[in-house]
Design an enzyme around this catalytic site. Structure first.
Site, PDB file in Angstrom:
ATOM      1  N   CYS A  10       0.836  -1.071  -0.119  1.00  0.00           N
ATOM      2  CA  CYS A  10       0.030   0.426  -0.001  1.00  0.00           C
ATOM      3  C   CYS A  10       1.022   1.477   0.163  1.00  0.00           C
ATOM      4  O   CYS A  10       1.527   2.031   0.683  1.00  0.00           O
ATOM      5  CB  CYS A  10      -0.928   0.003   1.754  1.00  0.00           C
ATOM      6  SG  CYS A  10      -2.202   1.961   1.164  1.00  0.00           S
ATOM      7  N   SER A  11       0.768   2.044  -0.697  1.00  0.00           N
ATOM      8  CA  SER A  11       0.675   3.330  -0.825  1.00  0.00           C
ATOM      9  C   SER A  11       1.466   4.337   0.177  1.00  0.00           C
ATOM     10  O   SER A  11       2.279   5.109   0.927  1.00  0.00           O
ATOM     11  CB  SER A  11       1.349   4.345  -2.926  1.00  0.00           C
ATOM     12  OG  SER A  11      -0.119   4.795  -2.631  1.00  0.00           O
TER      13      SER A  11
END
Length: 113
Positions: A10-11
């Site tokens: 997840c960024s």
């Protein structure tokens, strides 16, 4: 010690880790998809966040839409759904002593470190 519940894919979660690294503070990374919080741990996290369990659910996840959306679920059933399907847990979650925050946006993390 500061803890971050992190999903490396997840960024926003990666940005949260970067904020903690840049803070110079010591912290622990918990990859919650590998080390799933227990029902009690997740309940305690929700209390620290001062939210209801449904507010921590990622409602756009396929598993939520297919298995849970539109059903009347109790708080305990929602927590169990997240424990059994940790992809449903919103991320990243940062805990610093008795404070916790969901790092969305990641800049929120700065408020508790």
């Amino acid at each position: 010690m500061i803890k971050i519940y992190h999903n490396p894919r997840c960024s926003k979660s990666r940005q949260g880790v970067a904020i903690l690294e840049n803070s110079g503070r010591e912290f622990e990374i918990i990859k919650y998809l590998d080390t799933v919080p227990t029902t009690k741990e997740l309940t305690d996290i929700i209390k620290l966040l001062n939210i209801s369990p449904i507010e921590l659910v990622r409602k756009n996840e396929k598993i939520w839409k297919e298995e849970f959306k539109g059903k009347e679920l109790s708080d305990s059933e929602i927590i169990e759904a997240m424990v059994n399907n940790p992809k449903l847990i919103e991320r990243p979650i940062v805990i610093n002593n008795d404070k916790a925050i969901v790092g969305r946006p990641p800049e929120n993390i700065s408020s508790i470190i």
